[in-house]
Write a protein that holds these residues in place. Sequence first.
Motif, PDB file in Angstrom:
ATOM      1  N   PRO A 104       0.808  -1.230   0.000  1.00 23.35           N
ATOM      2  CA  PRO A 104       0.000   0.000   0.000  1.00 23.35           C
ATOM      3  C   PRO A 104       0.835   1.272   0.000  1.00 23.35           C
ATOM      4  O   PRO A 104       0.369   2.305  -0.478  1.00 23.35           O
ATOM      5  N   LEU A 105       2.076   1.186   0.498  1.00 19.48           N
ATOM      6  CA  LEU A 105       2.923   2.383   0.497  1.00 19.48           C
ATOM      7  C   LEU A 105       3.299   2.807  -0.922  1.00 19.48           C
ATOM      8  O   LEU A 105       3.641   3.964  -1.149  1.00 19.48           O
ATOM      9  N   LEU A 106       3.224   1.891  -1.878  1.00 19.20           N
ATOM     10  CA  LEU A 106       3.580   2.213  -3.267  1.00 19.20           C
ATOM     11  C   LEU A 106       2.472   2.954  -3.998  1.00 19.20           C
ATOM     12  O   LEU A 106       2.722   3.562  -5.043  1.00 19.20           O
ATOM     13  N   GLY A 128       7.626   0.822 -14.621  1.00 26.24           N
ATOM     14  CA  GLY A 128       8.181  -0.495 -14.923  1.00 26.24           C
ATOM     15  C   GLY A 128       8.946  -1.070 -13.745  1.00 26.24           C
ATOM     16  O   GLY A 128       8.928  -2.289 -13.505  1.00 26.24           O
ATOM     17  N   VAL A 129       9.609  -0.194 -12.982  1.00 26.02           N
ATOM     18  CA  VAL A 129      10.326  -0.633 -11.781  1.00 26.02           C
ATOM     19  C   VAL A 129       9.332  -1.156 -10.749  1.00 26.02           C
ATOM     20  O   VAL A 129       9.572  -2.174 -10.085  1.00 26.02           O
ATOM     21  N   TYR A 130       8.197  -0.471 -10.616  1.00 26.75           N
ATOM     22  CA  TYR A 130       7.180  -0.893  -9.650  1.00 26.75           C
ATOM     23  C   TYR A 130       6.621  -2.257 -10.041  1.00 26.75           C
ATOM     24  O   TYR A 130       6.412  -3.120  -9.176  1.00 26.75           O
ATOM     25  N   LYS A 131       6.386  -2.458 -11.323  1.00 30.92           N
ATOM     26  CA  LYS A 131       5.866  -3.749 -11.755  1.00 30.92           C
ATOM     27  C   LYS A 131       6.894  -4.857 -11.547  1.00 30.92           C
ATOM     28  O   LYS A 131       6.542  -5.979 -11.150  1.00 30.92           O
ATOM     29  N   GLU A 132       8.161  -4.543 -11.783  1.00 32.91           N
ATOM     30  CA  GLU A 132       9.221  -5.535 -11.550  1.00 32.91           C
ATOM     31  C   GLU A 132       9.298  -5.893 -10.064  1.00 32.91           C
ATOM     32  O   GLU A 132       9.435  -7.074  -9.699  1.00 32.91           O
ATOM     33  N   PHE A 133       9.202  -4.886  -9.222  1.00 33.46           N
ATOM     34  CA  PHE A 133       9.244  -5.121  -7.772  1.00 33.46           C
ATOM     35  C   PHE A 133       8.042  -5.952  -7.331  1.00 33.46           C
ATOM     36  O   PHE A 133       8.187  -6.916  -6.564  1.00 33.46           O
ATOM     37  N   LEU A 134       6.855  -5.592  -7.803  1.00 35.12           N
ATOM     38  CA  LEU A 134       5.639  -6.318  -7.417  1.00 35.12           C
ATOM     39  C   LEU A 134       5.680  -7.759  -7.917  1.00 35.12           C
ATOM     40  O   LEU A 134       5.222  -8.677  -7.228  1.00 35.12           O
ATOM     41  N   THR A 135       6.240  -7.960  -9.109  1.00 33.07           N
ATOM     42  CA  THR A 135       6.383  -9.313  -9.644  1.00 33.07           C
ATOM     43  C   THR A 135       7.283 -10.153  -8.745  1.00 33.07           C
ATOM     44  O   THR A 135       7.031 -11.343  -8.519  1.00 33.07           O
ATOM     45  N   ALA A 136       8.331  -9.522  -8.200  1.00 34.09           N
ATOM     46  CA  ALA A 136       9.303 -10.236  -7.376  1.00 34.09           C
ATOM     47  C   ALA A 136       8.723 -10.683  -6.042  1.00 34.09           C
ATOM     48  O   ALA A 136       9.227 -11.640  -5.438  1.00 34.09           O
ATOM     49  N   ILE A 137       7.659 -10.016  -5.575  1.00 31.02           N
ATOM     50  CA  ILE A 137       7.116 -10.362  -4.254  1.00 31.02           C
ATOM     51  C   ILE A 137       5.734 -10.995  -4.330  1.00 31.02           C
ATOM     52  O   ILE A 137       5.184 -11.388  -3.297  1.00 31.02           O
ATOM     53  N   ASP A 139       4.640 -13.848  -5.291  1.00 30.98           N
ATOM     54  CA  ASP A 139       4.473 -15.237  -4.857  1.00 30.98           C
ATOM     55  C   ASP A 139       4.179 -15.306  -3.362  1.00 30.98           C
ATOM     56  O   ASP A 139       3.481 -16.222  -2.896  1.00 30.98           O
ATOM     57  N   ASN A 140       4.711 -14.358  -2.611  1.00 26.99           N
ATOM     58  CA  ASN A 140       4.465 -14.317  -1.160  1.00 26.99           C
ATOM     59  C   ASN A 140       3.229 -13.505  -0.804  1.00 26.99           C
ATOM     60  O   ASN A 140       2.547 -13.817   0.180  1.00 26.99           O
ATOM     61  N   TYR A 141       2.942 -12.465  -1.589  1.00 25.99           N
ATOM     62  CA  TYR A 141       1.878 -11.528  -1.236  1.00 25.99           C
ATOM     63  C   TYR A 141       0.905 -11.362  -2.406  1.00 25.99           C
ATOM     64  O   TYR A 141       1.206 -10.658  -3.378  1.00 25.99           O
ATOM     65  N   PRO A 142      -0.255 -12.023  -2.374  1.00 28.87           N
ATOM     66  CA  PRO A 142      -1.234 -11.886  -3.464  1.00 28.87           C
ATOM     67  C   PRO A 142      -1.644 -10.440  -3.720  1.00 28.87           C
ATOM     68  O   PRO A 142      -2.008 -10.093  -4.844  1.00 28.87           O
ATOM     69  N   ALA A 143      -1.589  -9.578  -2.693  1.00 24.30           N
ATOM     70  CA  ALA A 143      -1.956  -8.174  -2.895  1.00 24.30           C
ATOM     71  C   ALA A 143      -1.044  -7.502  -3.904  1.00 24.30           C
ATOM     72  O   ALA A 143      -1.440  -6.540  -4.575  1.00 24.30           O
ATOM     73  N   ALA A 144       0.202  -7.987  -4.039  1.00 27.61           N
ATOM     74  CA  ALA A 144       1.124  -7.425  -5.021  1.00 27.61           C
ATOM     75  C   ALA A 144       0.606  -7.671  -6.435  1.00 27.61           C
ATOM     76  O   ALA A 144       0.717  -6.807  -7.314  1.00 27.61           O
ATOM     77  N   THR A 145       0.026  -8.844  -6.653  1.00 28.34           N
ATOM     78  CA  THR A 145      -0.561  -9.144  -7.964  1.00 28.34           C
ATOM     79  C   THR A 145      -1.729  -8.212  -8.247  1.00 28.34           C
ATOM     80  O   THR A 145      -1.880  -7.711  -9.371  1.00 28.34           O
ATOM     81  N   MET A 146      -2.538  -7.954  -7.234  1.00 29.66           N
ATOM     82  CA  MET A 146      -3.680  -7.066  -7.416  1.00 29.66           C
ATOM     83  C   MET A 146      -3.233  -5.664  -7.800  1.00 29.66           C
ATOM     84  O   MET A 146      -3.770  -5.066  -8.741  1.00 29.66           O
ATOM     85  N   LEU A 147      -2.220  -5.134  -7.088  1.00 25.43           N
ATOM     86  CA  LEU A 147      -1.751  -3.789  -7.395  1.00 25.43           C
ATOM     87  C   LEU A 147      -1.118  -3.741  -8.772  1.00 25.43           C
ATOM     88  O   LEU A 147      -1.321  -2.779  -9.528  1.00 25.43           O
ATOM     89  N   LYS A 148      -0.357  -4.770  -9.145  1.00 24.88           N
ATOM     90  CA  LYS A 148       0.281  -4.789 -10.464  1.00 24.88           C
ATOM     91  C   LYS A 148      -0.766  -4.795 -11.570  1.00 24.88           C
ATOM     92  O   LYS A 148      -0.632  -4.079 -12.572  1.00 24.88           O
ATOM     93  N   ARG A 149      -1.817  -5.570 -11.402  1.00 25.95           N
ATOM     94  CA  ARG A 149      -2.851  -5.630 -12.434  1.00 25.95           C
ATOM     95  C   ARG A 149      -3.638  -4.325 -12.494  1.00 25.95           C
ATOM     96  O   ARG A 149      -4.031  -3.883 -13.584  1.00 25.95           O
ATOM     97  N   LEU A 150      -3.876  -3.699 -11.355  1.00 24.32           N
ATOM     98  CA  LEU A 150      -4.526  -2.389 -11.353  1.00 24.32           C
ATOM     99  C   LEU A 150      -3.656  -1.370 -12.069  1.00 24.32           C
ATOM    100  O   LEU A 150      -4.158  -0.517 -12.821  1.00 24.32           O
ATOM    101  N   SER A 194     -12.870  -7.856 -12.715  1.00 22.02           N
ATOM    102  CA  SER A 194     -13.487  -9.164 -12.856  1.00 22.02           C
ATOM    103  C   SER A 194     -12.482 -10.307 -12.704  1.00 22.02           C
ATOM    104  O   SER A 194     -12.854 -11.444 -12.434  1.00 22.02           O
ATOM    105  N   TRP A 195     -11.178  -9.981 -12.889  1.00 23.97           N
ATOM    106  CA  TRP A 195     -10.146 -11.009 -12.780  1.00 23.97           C
ATOM    107  C   TRP A 195      -9.898 -11.434 -11.333  1.00 23.97           C
ATOM    108  O   TRP A 195      -9.250 -12.441 -11.075  1.00 23.97           O
ATOM    109  N   ILE A 196     -10.413 -10.676 -10.350  1.00 27.88           N
ATOM    110  CA  ILE A 196     -10.214 -11.026  -8.943  1.00 27.88           C
ATOM    111  C   ILE A 196     -11.226 -12.103  -8.573  1.00 27.88           C
ATOM    112  O   ILE A 196     -12.413 -11.830  -8.448  1.00 27.88           O
ATOM    113  N   ASP A 197     -10.756 -13.337  -8.436  1.00 27.07           N
ATOM    114  CA  ASP A 197     -11.675 -14.433  -8.157  1.00 27.07           C
ATOM    115  C   ASP A 197     -11.822 -14.660  -6.649  1.00 27.07           C
ATOM    116  O   ASP A 197     -11.145 -14.051  -5.830  1.00 27.07           O
ATOM    117  N   ASP A 198     -12.726 -15.574  -6.283  1.00 27.02           N
ATOM    118  CA  ASP A 198     -13.013 -15.843  -4.872  1.00 27.02           C
ATOM    119  C   ASP A 198     -11.785 -16.363  -4.140  1.00 27.02           C
ATOM    120  O   ASP A 198     -11.542 -16.030  -2.975  1.00 27.02           O
TER     121      ASP A 198
END
Length: 207
Positions: A104-106, A128-137, A139-150, A194-198
């Motif tokens: 959330p700080l990003l 692009g740096v933010y997306k690279e950073f979010l991609t790197a984390i 696997d541990n934090y699903p919220a990173a995937t959400m922010l990257k896709r947003l 819509s890509w955010i599933d249950d």
Amino acid sequence: MWHNLFAISNTLRDMLCAKVPLPAAKRRRLEDGLSISTQNTLTLVLTHAARHLELHSLATRIRFIKFTQQPEENGVSAADSMTSILHAFLDDDTVIYAAPVVIPLLVPATATYLALKTNRGKANRQLGVYKEFLTAIEDNYPAATMLKRLLCAAQEAIVEKETGATWTENGVAGAESSIDGLDDLDRGIQFDLSWIDDAMLEDIGLK
């Protein structure tokens, strides 16, 4: 560092509770509360604690800049400082030590880059740096995937609004498409979630 974190958090609380326009004395007091002292980072633990503290400070500063309607370049400068910290995580391969609170700080910095009306090339490189950073984390934090896709959805929406073309990871391509009903950035973008599933909602504790 702990005392600095409390001071910055108190400043953020006061800022969120304040009414605009701010009296000059109140504004100066809030801005003073964003300053952090030089940290002793002789160990790995202290280095990463200092990075997280600085990210917290910069995120709050960006919100303060927008809150007090300072020039756009002030916010960009703070966002660039945040990008440099992400670079440091990536360059020394210590991104695995990034805490989940970083995600959330990003958001203030990414919003600053997305809102830029000029120098879009630089903004996209920084994002692009933010997306690279979010991609790197992610696997541990699903919220990173959400922010990257947003973030990707926001970039696509901006390109479609400005040029009628479709955004891809490598740039702009595709035919014109309609974006009727898209809100201006200052009022928020209508993202397709819509890509955010249950299962993902359950992973992050929202369902």
